[in-house]
Design a protein around this motif. Structure first.
Motif, PDB file in Angstrom:
ATOM      1  N   GLN A 212       0.862  -1.184   0.000  1.00 11.78           N
ATOM      2  CA  GLN A 212       0.000   0.000   0.000  1.00 11.78           C
ATOM      3  C   GLN A 212       0.900   1.236   0.000  1.00 11.78           C
ATOM      4  OE1 GLN A 212      -2.393  -0.784   3.537  1.00 11.78           O
ATOM      5  NE2 GLN A 212      -4.163  -1.160   2.235  1.00 11.78           N
ATOM      6  N   TYR A 213       0.547   2.225  -0.823  1.00 11.64           N
ATOM      7  CA  TYR A 213       1.371   3.419  -0.977  1.00 11.64           C
ATOM      8  C   TYR A 213       0.615   4.633  -0.432  1.00 11.64           C
ATOM      9  CZ  TYR A 213       4.271   0.643  -4.141  1.00 11.64           C
ATOM     10  OH  TYR A 213       5.095  -0.324  -4.665  1.00 11.64           O
ATOM     11  N   GLN A 214       1.371   5.522   0.230  1.00 15.37           N
ATOM     12  CA  GLN A 214       0.829   6.783   0.713  1.00 15.37           C
ATOM     13  C   GLN A 214       1.796   7.898   0.338  1.00 15.37           C
ATOM     14  OE1 GLN A 214      -2.176   7.534   2.288  1.00 15.37           O
ATOM     15  NE2 GLN A 214      -1.483   9.599   1.829  1.00 15.37           N
ATOM     16  N   ASP A 215       1.309   8.872  -0.436  1.00 22.49           N
ATOM     17  CA  ASP A 215       2.174   9.972  -0.868  1.00 22.49           C
ATOM     18  C   ASP A 215       2.487  10.918   0.288  1.00 22.49           C
ATOM     19  OD1 ASP A 215       2.176   9.022  -3.453  1.00 22.49           O
ATOM     20  OD2 ASP A 215       0.437  10.225  -4.056  1.00 22.49           O
ATOM     21  N   LEU A 216       3.672  11.519   0.218  1.00 24.93           N
ATOM     22  CA  LEU A 216       4.083  12.566   1.151  1.00 24.93           C
ATOM     23  C   LEU A 216       4.227  13.851   0.348  1.00 24.93           C
ATOM     24  CD1 LEU A 216       6.808  10.559   3.127  1.00 24.93           C
ATOM     25  CD2 LEU A 216       4.444  11.007   3.800  1.00 24.93           C
ATOM     26  N   PRO A 217       3.172  14.652   0.224  1.00 29.56           N
ATOM     27  CA  PRO A 217       3.192  15.815  -0.677  1.00 29.56           C
ATOM     28  C   PRO A 217       4.291  16.820  -0.344  1.00 29.56           C
ATOM     29  CG  PRO A 217       0.949  15.328   0.041  1.00 29.56           C
ATOM     30  CD  PRO A 217       1.866  14.496   0.882  1.00 29.56           C
ATOM     31  N   GLU A 218       4.519  17.090   0.938  1.00 33.56           N
ATOM     32  CA  GLU A 218       5.498  18.108   1.299  1.00 33.56           C
ATOM     33  C   GLU A 218       6.917  17.670   0.981  1.00 33.56           C
ATOM     34  OE1 GLU A 218       4.963  19.184   5.324  1.00 33.56           O
ATOM     35  OE2 GLU A 218       2.938  20.010   5.048  1.00 33.56           O
ATOM     36  N   LEU A 219       7.207  16.380   1.170  1.00 33.74           N
ATOM     37  CA  LEU A 219       8.562  15.876   0.940  1.00 33.74           C
ATOM     38  C   LEU A 219       8.749  15.327  -0.469  1.00 33.74           C
ATOM     39  CD1 LEU A 219       9.082  14.026   4.341  1.00 33.74           C
ATOM     40  CD2 LEU A 219       9.776  16.344   3.733  1.00 33.74           C
ATOM     41  N   GLY A 220       7.646  15.042  -1.151  1.00 35.43           N
ATOM     42  CA  GLY A 220       7.749  14.505  -2.507  1.00 35.43           C
ATOM     43  C   GLY A 220       8.031  13.023  -2.552  1.00 35.43           C
ATOM     44  N   GLY A 221       8.015  12.353  -1.404  1.00 35.00           N
ATOM     45  CA  GLY A 221       8.288  10.928  -1.365  1.00 35.00           C
ATOM     46  C   GLY A 221       7.030  10.117  -1.137  1.00 35.00           C
ATOM     47  N   GLN A 222       7.225   8.888  -0.661  1.00 37.36           N
ATOM     48  CA  GLN A 222       6.109   7.993  -0.405  1.00 37.36           C
ATOM     49  C   GLN A 222       6.405   7.125   0.808  1.00 37.36           C
ATOM     50  OE1 GLN A 222       5.716   5.943  -4.253  1.00 37.36           O
ATOM     51  NE2 GLN A 222       3.647   6.767  -4.429  1.00 37.36           N
ATOM     52  N   ILE A 223       5.330   6.641   1.427  1.00 37.71           N
ATOM     53  CA  ILE A 223       5.416   5.626   2.469  1.00 37.71           C
ATOM     54  C   ILE A 223       4.833   4.337   1.881  1.00 37.71           C
ATOM     55  CG2 ILE A 223       4.562   4.855   4.711  1.00 37.71           C
ATOM     56  CD1 ILE A 223       6.664   6.932   4.993  1.00 37.71           C
ATOM     57  N   VAL A 224       5.575   3.247   2.002  1.00 36.62           N
ATOM     58  CA  VAL A 224       5.134   1.947   1.506  1.00 36.62           C
ATOM     59  C   VAL A 224       4.857   1.043   2.706  1.00 36.62           C
ATOM     60  CG1 VAL A 224       5.623   0.003  -0.009  1.00 36.62           C
ATOM     61  CG2 VAL A 224       6.589   2.245  -0.517  1.00 36.62           C
ATOM     62  N   LEU A 225       3.644   0.523   2.772  1.00 35.60           N
ATOM     63  CA  LEU A 225       3.264  -0.416   3.829  1.00 35.60           C
ATOM     64  C   LEU A 225       3.263  -1.828   3.261  1.00 35.60           C
ATOM     65  CD1 LEU A 225       0.293   1.467   5.539  1.00 35.60           C
ATOM     66  CD2 LEU A 225       2.696   1.464   6.194  1.00 35.60           C
ATOM     67  N   LEU A 226       3.936  -2.739   3.941  1.00 41.34           N
ATOM     68  CA  LEU A 226       4.024  -4.124   3.522  1.00 41.34           C
ATOM     69  C   LEU A 226       3.317  -4.993   4.561  1.00 41.34           C
ATOM     70  CD1 LEU A 226       6.946  -2.602   2.874  1.00 41.34           C
ATOM     71  CD2 LEU A 226       7.480  -4.818   1.891  1.00 41.34           C
ATOM     72  N   HIS A 227       2.330  -5.783   4.100  1.00 39.60           N
ATOM     73  CA  HIS A 227       1.594  -6.676   4.990  1.00 39.60           C
ATOM     74  C   HIS A 227       1.847  -8.113   4.555  1.00 39.60           C
ATOM     75  CE1 HIS A 227      -0.802  -3.423   6.819  1.00 39.60           C
ATOM     76  NE2 HIS A 227      -0.805  -2.888   5.602  1.00 39.60           N
ATOM     77  N   ASP A 228       2.258  -8.946   5.493  1.00 42.17           N
ATOM     78  CA  ASP A 228       2.472 -10.366   5.221  1.00 42.17           C
ATOM     79  C   ASP A 228       1.129 -11.079   5.331  1.00 42.17           C
ATOM     80  OD1 ASP A 228       3.193 -13.005   5.058  1.00 42.17           O
ATOM     81  OD2 ASP A 228       4.966 -12.809   6.321  1.00 42.17           O
ATOM     82  N   VAL A 229       0.609 -11.546   4.199  1.00 47.62           N
ATOM     83  CA  VAL A 229      -0.698 -12.206   4.172  1.00 47.62           C
ATOM     84  C   VAL A 229      -0.554 -13.692   3.855  1.00 47.62           C
ATOM     85  CG1 VAL A 229      -1.956 -10.106   3.548  1.00 47.62           C
ATOM     86  CG2 VAL A 229      -1.007 -11.534   1.741  1.00 47.62           C
ATOM     87  N   THR A 230       0.634 -14.241   4.105  1.00 49.22           N
ATOM     88  CA  THR A 230       0.869 -15.655   3.812  1.00 49.22           C
ATOM     89  C   THR A 230      -0.089 -16.545   4.583  1.00 49.22           C
ATOM     90  OG1 THR A 230       3.207 -15.133   3.467  1.00 49.22           O
ATOM     91  CG2 THR A 230       2.627 -17.444   3.723  1.00 49.22           C
ATOM     92  N   HIS A 231      -0.179 -16.305   5.888  1.00 46.55           N
ATOM     93  CA  HIS A 231      -1.041 -17.144   6.718  1.00 46.55           C
ATOM     94  C   HIS A 231      -2.507 -16.960   6.338  1.00 46.55           C
ATOM     95  CE1 HIS A 231      -2.264 -19.526  10.122  1.00 46.55           C
ATOM     96  NE2 HIS A 231      -2.935 -18.528  10.663  1.00 46.55           N
ATOM     97  N   LEU A 232      -2.895 -15.714   6.040  1.00 47.29           N
ATOM     98  CA  LEU A 232      -4.273 -15.449   5.623  1.00 47.29           C
ATOM     99  C   LEU A 232      -4.595 -16.167   4.325  1.00 47.29           C
ATOM    100  CD1 LEU A 232      -6.921 -13.902   6.054  1.00 47.29           C
ATOM    101  CD2 LEU A 232      -5.906 -11.970   4.843  1.00 47.29           C
ATOM    102  N   HIS A 233      -3.620 -16.186   3.395  1.00 43.70           N
ATOM    103  CA  HIS A 233      -3.823 -16.883   2.125  1.00 43.70           C
ATOM    104  C   HIS A 233      -3.982 -18.381   2.360  1.00 43.70           C
ATOM    105  CE1 HIS A 233      -3.429 -17.838  -2.118  1.00 43.70           C
ATOM    106  NE2 HIS A 233      -2.491 -18.706  -1.817  1.00 43.70           N
ATOM    107  N   GLN A 234      -3.178 -18.941   3.258  1.00 48.91           N
ATOM    108  CA  GLN A 234      -3.295 -20.362   3.568  1.00 48.91           C
ATOM    109  C   GLN A 234      -4.655 -20.682   4.170  1.00 48.91           C
ATOM    110  OE1 GLN A 234       0.066 -21.029   6.132  1.00 48.91           O
ATOM    111  NE2 GLN A 234       1.538 -21.162   4.455  1.00 48.91           N
ATOM    112  N   LEU A 235      -5.113 -19.809   5.086  1.00 46.49           N
ATOM    113  CA  LEU A 235      -6.429 -20.029   5.686  1.00 46.49           C
ATOM    114  C   LEU A 235      -7.534 -19.929   4.640  1.00 46.49           C
ATOM    115  CD1 LEU A 235      -6.126 -18.040   9.052  1.00 46.49           C
ATOM    116  CD2 LEU A 235      -6.030 -20.511   8.718  1.00 46.49           C
ATOM    117  N   SER A 236      -7.397 -18.965   3.725  1.00 39.93           N
ATOM    118  CA  SER A 236      -8.407 -18.818   2.667  1.00 39.93           C
ATOM    119  C   SER A 236      -8.434 -20.048   1.767  1.00 39.93           C
ATOM    120  CB  SER A 236      -8.124 -17.562   1.840  1.00 39.93           C
ATOM    121  OG  SER A 236      -8.183 -16.400   2.635  1.00 39.93           O
ATOM    122  N   SER A 237      -7.240 -20.582   1.441  1.00 38.28           N
ATOM    123  CA  SER A 237      -7.172 -21.779   0.606  1.00 38.28           C
ATOM    124  C   SER A 237      -7.803 -22.971   1.312  1.00 38.28           C
ATOM    125  CB  SER A 237      -5.708 -22.084   0.248  1.00 38.28           C
ATOM    126  OG  SER A 237      -5.127 -21.014  -0.464  1.00 38.28           O
TER     127      SER A 237
END
Length: 381
Positions: free
Chosen positions: A132-157
């Motif tokens: 997931q990406y979130q822009d930082l308008p004042e700095l011109g950069g971005q924040i990237v959020l990383l979520h580990d969904v391995t276990h959730l994927h296994q449960l869904s399967s």
């Protein structure tokens, strides 16, 4: 005498100017003291803010380190400036200072948006992560959020597998129930043939009834095989108008026998072709028309229409029957679900399967004036 007066006047002016300078100096000194006090107060406030900011930064740093999600900060040029421990653990190594597109090139896209598969790295197993990406308008950069969904994927399967097994169990139970009735009836009629006192006429009657039940059993099995394997064999270019005329000719005698009108409206305006299996397409249209006939009374009308819409042909079968309730609308295409006595519950399920195999769609609904409506959309060839 004149010189003495001039000198006295000069001394008087000098004393007056000196007094003014002293007053101005005193005022300036007072202002300096006020400014120094204000400066000391501002410095103290800055020191308090600096201390508060340092404490806040420390808490934020501890929070970032404690988060189970990975957090990466990108500069305006796309390079990684900072990362937390969770991000480093997910990626298997620190990526600080590296261009983010270069890091992203090592991710394998999946069939889900913003979800990637991280290959196995050393002892670390393969993982699924979402970005997931979130822009930082004042700095011109971005924040990237990383979520580990391995276990959730296994449960869904696992859940999908359990649901599939449950559906298969329900289907098997329904199939056994559907097979048992004609089979038991055929066995009963066949057992009566062993009676020595049975006359030839009755014997023939029992044989005909046994064969009828066995044919019904064969039809049920054939429908089941059609549903499982699909009915689409070879694709060919089909003229829609010609196909609809063939279907009309097949069902017209059945409608005439029930005194139900069949109203056909094929307003295509030009030759329209679709890629499909002639037998399979004719079969699903006959199925829909026979289903509409079953729920129609004498002197009622069933409509079959064809229209061109957005690069597809829309085929509609409408009737003036009782329509579909909420439960029926949700389950009408479900295998083995039927409200017809003697029905197998596979007809509409086969319709849905065939249409989807031809990359089309089918929808059930109710007409405003009463009755049901089934709409089939097929892409043009």
């Amino acid at each position: 005498m004149h010189d003495q007066q001039t000198l006295e006047q000069a001394f008087a002016q000098f004393n007056a100017v000196s007094g003014q300078l002293i007053d101005a100096y005193n005022q300036l000194q007072g202002q300096v003291n006020v400014l120094n006090a204000q400066l000391d107060e501002a410095n103290n406030e800055l020191r308090r803010q600096l201390s508060n900011n340092a404490a806040l930064a420390e808490r934020l740093g501890m929070l970032l380190e404690a988060l189970p999600a990975g957090v990466i900060e990108l500069l305006a040029d796309g390079r990684v400036q900072t990362e937390n421990s969770a991000a480093e653990a997910m990626l298997g190594a620190s990526v600080r200072g590296r261009p983010w597109p270069e890091v992203l090139a090592g991710f394998q896209p999946t069939d889900i948006d913003n979800t990637f598969l991280l290959p196995r790295c050393g002892e670390q197993p393969a993982r699924r992560i979402t970005l997931q990406y979130q822009d930082l308008p004042e700095l011109g950069g971005q924040i990237v959020l990383l979520h580990d969904v391995t276990h959730l994927h296994q449960l869904s399967s696992e859940l999908a597998q359990q649901q599939k097994l449950a559906s298969m169990g329900s289907m098997a139970a329904s199939l056994a129930h559907q097979l048992r009735t004609p089979l038991a009836t055929a066995m009963l009629y066949t057992a009566n043939l062993r009676q020595p006192s049975l006359g030839e006429v009755e014997r023939e009657r029992f044989i005909d009834k046994s064969l009828a039940r066995l044919k019904a059993l064969e039809g049920l099995i054939q429908n089941m095989l059609s549903f499982v394997r699909g009915q689409v064999c070879e694709l060919e270019l089909l003229d829609v108008a010609g196909l609809l005329e063939e279907v009309r000719a097949v069902v017209q005698p059945h409608y005439a026998a029930r005194a139900v009108r069949l109203d056909c409206d094929f307003a295509l305006g030009e030759p329209v072709r679709v890629a499909g299996d002639r037998k399979a397409l004719a079969g699903i249209l006959v199925n829909l028309l026979e289903n509409a006939l079953h729920f129609s009374a004498e002197d009622q009308c069933v409509g079959l229409s064809a229209r061109l819409e957005d690069g597809a042909v829309r085929l509609c079968v409408v009737d003036e029957g009782p329509g579909l309730g909420d439960e029926l609308l949700e389950r009408v295409f479900e295998p083995f679900f039927t409200t017809r006595s003697g029905g197998t519950g596979l007809g509409l399920a086969i319709v849905k399967k065939v249409v989807e195999e031809l990359h089309g769609s089918v929808r059930a609904g109710n007409r405003e004036g009463g009755g049901a409506c089934f709409e089939v959309r097929l892409p043009l060839a």
